[in-house]
Scaffold this motif. Structure first.
Motif, PDB file in Angstrom:
ATOM      1  N   ASP A 110      17.755  -6.605   5.660  1.00 40.31           N
ATOM      2  CA  ASP A 110      17.557  -5.809   4.080  1.00 40.31           C
ATOM      3  C   ASP A 110      15.886  -6.152   4.650  1.00 40.31           C
ATOM      4  N   ASN A 111      15.420  -4.832   5.482  1.00 43.36           N
ATOM      5  CA  ASN A 111      14.283  -4.893   5.854  1.00 43.36           C
ATOM      6  C   ASN A 111      13.346  -4.943   4.208  1.00 43.36           C
ATOM      7  N   GLU A 112      13.790  -4.201   3.344  1.00 41.87           N
ATOM      8  CA  GLU A 112      11.865  -5.361   2.194  1.00 41.87           C
ATOM      9  C   GLU A 112      12.792  -6.110   2.271  1.00 41.87           C
ATOM     10  N   LYS A 113      13.672  -6.630   1.639  1.00 34.48           N
ATOM     11  CA  LYS A 113      13.690  -7.723   0.707  1.00 34.48           C
ATOM     12  C   LYS A 113      13.034  -9.362   2.331  1.00 34.48           C
ATOM     13  N   ASN A 114      13.122  -8.886   3.533  1.00 35.66           N
ATOM     14  CA  ASN A 114      12.343  -9.231   4.362  1.00 35.66           C
ATOM     15  C   ASN A 114      10.986  -9.275   4.063  1.00 35.66           C
ATOM     16  N   THR A 115      10.519  -8.154   4.383  1.00 30.79           N
ATOM     17  CA  THR A 115       9.170  -8.336   4.029  1.00 30.79           C
ATOM     18  C   THR A 115       8.729  -8.783   3.025  1.00 30.79           C
ATOM     19  N   ALA A 116       9.544  -8.473   1.611  1.00 34.29           N
ATOM     20  CA  ALA A 116       8.859  -9.754   0.163  1.00 34.29           C
ATOM     21  C   ALA A 116       8.905 -11.152   1.217  1.00 34.29           C
ATOM     22  N   ARG A 117       9.316 -11.694   1.789  1.00 35.66           N
ATOM     23  CA  ARG A 117       8.999 -13.042   1.813  1.00 35.66           C
ATOM     24  C   ARG A 117       8.350 -13.555   2.685  1.00 35.66           C
ATOM     25  N   MET A 118       7.847 -12.178   3.508  1.00 33.22           N
ATOM     26  CA  MET A 118       6.676 -12.525   4.266  1.00 33.22           C
ATOM     27  C   MET A 118       5.316 -12.434   3.372  1.00 33.22           C
ATOM     28  N   PHE A 119       5.413 -11.893   2.940  1.00 32.00           N
ATOM     29  CA  PHE A 119       4.415 -11.757   1.112  1.00 32.00           C
ATOM     30  C   PHE A 119       4.315 -13.042   0.726  1.00 32.00           C
ATOM     31  N   LEU A 120       5.778 -13.205   0.215  1.00 32.94           N
ATOM     32  CA  LEU A 120       5.880 -14.166  -0.413  1.00 32.94           C
ATOM     33  C   LEU A 120       4.926 -15.927   0.776  1.00 32.94           C
ATOM     34  N   ALA A 121       4.930 -15.723   2.229  1.00 30.16           N
ATOM     35  CA  ALA A 121       4.513 -16.743   2.944  1.00 30.16           C
ATOM     36  C   ALA A 121       2.695 -16.597   2.730  1.00 30.16           C
ATOM     37  N   MET A 122       2.365 -14.872   2.996  1.00 31.83           N
ATOM     38  CA  MET A 122       1.439 -15.306   2.463  1.00 31.83           C
ATOM     39  C   MET A 122       0.407 -16.349   1.452  1.00 31.83           C
ATOM     40  N   LYS A 123       0.930 -15.553   0.559  1.00 32.14           N
ATOM     41  CA  LYS A 123       1.020 -16.048  -0.704  1.00 32.14           C
ATOM     42  C   LYS A 123       1.166 -17.475  -1.073  1.00 32.14           C
ATOM     43  N   ASP A 124       2.302 -18.516  -0.127  1.00 32.19           N
ATOM     44  CA  ASP A 124       1.798 -19.559  -0.253  1.00 32.19           C
ATOM     45  C   ASP A 124       0.806 -19.972   1.336  1.00 32.19           C
ATOM     46  N   GLY A 125       0.515 -19.576   1.636  1.00 32.14           N
ATOM     47  CA  GLY A 125      -0.693 -19.946   2.767  1.00 32.14           C
ATOM     48  C   GLY A 125      -1.869 -19.431   1.861  1.00 32.14           C
ATOM     49  N   THR A 181      11.569  -4.837  10.549  1.00 31.36           N
ATOM     50  CA  THR A 181       9.683  -5.046  10.504  1.00 31.36           C
ATOM     51  C   THR A 181       9.032  -6.534  10.778  1.00 31.36           C
ATOM     52  N   ILE A 182       9.149  -6.732  12.003  1.00 29.77           N
ATOM     53  CA  ILE A 182       8.597  -8.001  12.547  1.00 29.77           C
ATOM     54  C   ILE A 182       7.387  -8.594  12.108  1.00 29.77           C
ATOM     55  N   VAL A 183       6.744  -9.357  10.908  1.00 30.75           N
ATOM     56  CA  VAL A 183       6.115  -9.438  10.464  1.00 30.75           C
ATOM     57  C   VAL A 183       5.244 -10.666  11.648  1.00 30.75           C
ATOM     58  N   THR A 230       9.992  -2.371  14.462  1.00 28.71           N
ATOM     59  CA  THR A 230       8.462  -2.569  14.440  1.00 28.71           C
ATOM     60  C   THR A 230       8.026  -4.088  14.992  1.00 28.71           C
ATOM     61  N   VAL A 231       7.203  -4.203  15.279  1.00 33.95           N
ATOM     62  CA  VAL A 231       6.204  -5.694  14.931  1.00 33.95           C
ATOM     63  C   VAL A 231       4.796  -4.955  14.638  1.00 33.95           C
ATOM     64  N   ASP A 232       3.835  -6.050  12.920  1.00 37.77           N
ATOM     65  CA  ASP A 232       3.777  -5.394  12.242  1.00 37.77           C
ATOM     66  C   ASP A 232       2.474  -6.720  11.544  1.00 37.77           C
ATOM     67  N   LEU A 233       1.775  -7.543  12.005  1.00 31.29           N
ATOM     68  CA  LEU A 233       1.431  -8.481  10.886  1.00 31.29           C
ATOM     69  C   LEU A 233       1.215  -7.550   9.564  1.00 31.29           C
ATOM     70  N   SER A 234       0.484  -6.272   9.323  1.00 28.88           N
ATOM     71  CA  SER A 234       0.556  -5.691   7.617  1.00 28.88           C
ATOM     72  C   SER A 234       1.855  -6.243   7.047  1.00 28.88           C
ATOM     73  N   PRO A 235       2.443  -6.462   6.245  1.00 30.29           N
ATOM     74  CA  PRO A 235       3.163  -6.119   5.714  1.00 30.29           C
ATOM     75  C   PRO A 235       3.062  -5.152   4.409  1.00 30.29           C
ATOM     76  N   PHE A 236       1.810  -5.053   4.320  1.00 31.98           N
ATOM     77  CA  PHE A 236       0.975  -3.698   3.471  1.00 31.98           C
ATOM     78  C   PHE A 236       1.583  -2.449   4.702  1.00 31.98           C
TER      79      PHE A 236
END
Ligand code: ATP
Length: 260
Positions: free
Chosen positions: A233-248, A198-200, A182-188
């Protein structure tokens, strides 16, 4: 009807042009008004991501391309928003994978099916599944109109690409034993959590990348494709996207420029 001309010099030109595509999809009957709201939700996350494709998203693009190439029966599921935004790329991906495109709508009406089909055919699609009586099979667990799929498409697919979807549908496809990209801008979102890959990222940025990855990886052996797909690992990869948001957000809090 008022036509808005957006000057190229406008700092949000790209994003405004994407909105125009959706509004035009809405006027043609392909996009539901709820689809416009979904786009707004996505834009908010994109803003936090600096409106760029992050490394973790590129990793998901690679893994998604591998899953689709490994599939015996891949299918690309298309709703109104996806058709309005990336119809040409959908047709390109379907050609690269030699797989069908299927119209699958949350707010399904005969008129909307036709409007989405028209966009895909105008973009070069020769066969579009999921129209009218073709959508006569059912995804168990989804009530009547939302659960209808094509017997020769999603129903018998082993891997389904589903963009900008609600989590319910993806959970139901997973329960049928299918793998989902899937593609979804929301990792939530539940979609992000329920999918195999999941491609965020914004679909307008990552879909051309997904096509290019499929083209590049087509030359790889099945063993190599499996190694990449299983190492993801989708869970780990999505976690990286949360961290990218935190950095932003941290950058913005420090007075930095999110676009920089
Ligand atoms: P879920 O049911 O999975 O929890 P949801 O209720 O948010 O999610 P929808 O309202 O169907 O589901 O929204 C679709 C999703 O698509 C949203 O999470 C939104 O962030 C995302 N989205 C919208 N536009 C885009 C886009 N252009 N690119 C990528 N994602 C997008």
């Amino acid at each position: 009807m008022v036509m808005v001309v957006v000057p190229k010099s406008h700092p949000r030109y790209e994003s405004l042009m994407v909105r125009e595509k959706l509004v035009s999809g809405f006027r043609s009957g392909a996009v539901a008004c709820e689809g416009l709201i979904a786009q707004g939700r996505g834009e908010a996350f994109d803003y936090i991501l600096g409106e760029r494709t992050h490394d973790a998203a590129l990793g998901a693009v690679e893994a998604g391309a591998c899953l689709l190439l490994l599939a015996k029966k891949p299918v690309i599921s298309v709703n109104g928003n996806v058709a309005a935004l990336v119809a040409r790329d959908i047709v390109r991906l379907s050609g690269l994978l030699s797989c069908p495109v299927e119209v699958n709508l949350f707010y399904r009406t005969r008129e909307r099916e036709e409007a989405v089909r028209r966009i895909l055919v105008d973009a070069g699609a020769s066969l579009v599944l999921g129209i009218g009586d073709d959508a006569s099979e059912r995804i168990p667990g989804l009530e009547h109109e939302r659960g209808r799929v094509s017997a020769s498409g999603i129903f018998c697919a082993d891997v389904v690409f589903v963009g900008l979807e609600d989590g319910d549908r993806i959970e139901a496809l997973r329960a049928m034993g299918k793998r989902v990209v899937t593609v979804d801008l929301s990792p939530f979102s539940r979609s992000a959590v329920a999918s195999d890959v999941t491609i965020v990222d914004n679909i307008v940025r990552c879909f051309p990348l997904l096509c290019s990855e499929v083209e590049r990886l087509k030359k790889c052996s099945r063993a190599e494709l499996s190694r990449i797909a299983e190492g993801f690992d989708n869970e780990k990869n999505t976690a990286r996207m949360f961290l990218a948001m935190k950095d932003g957000l941290s950058l913005a809090a420090c007075g930095g420029d999110l676009d920089g």
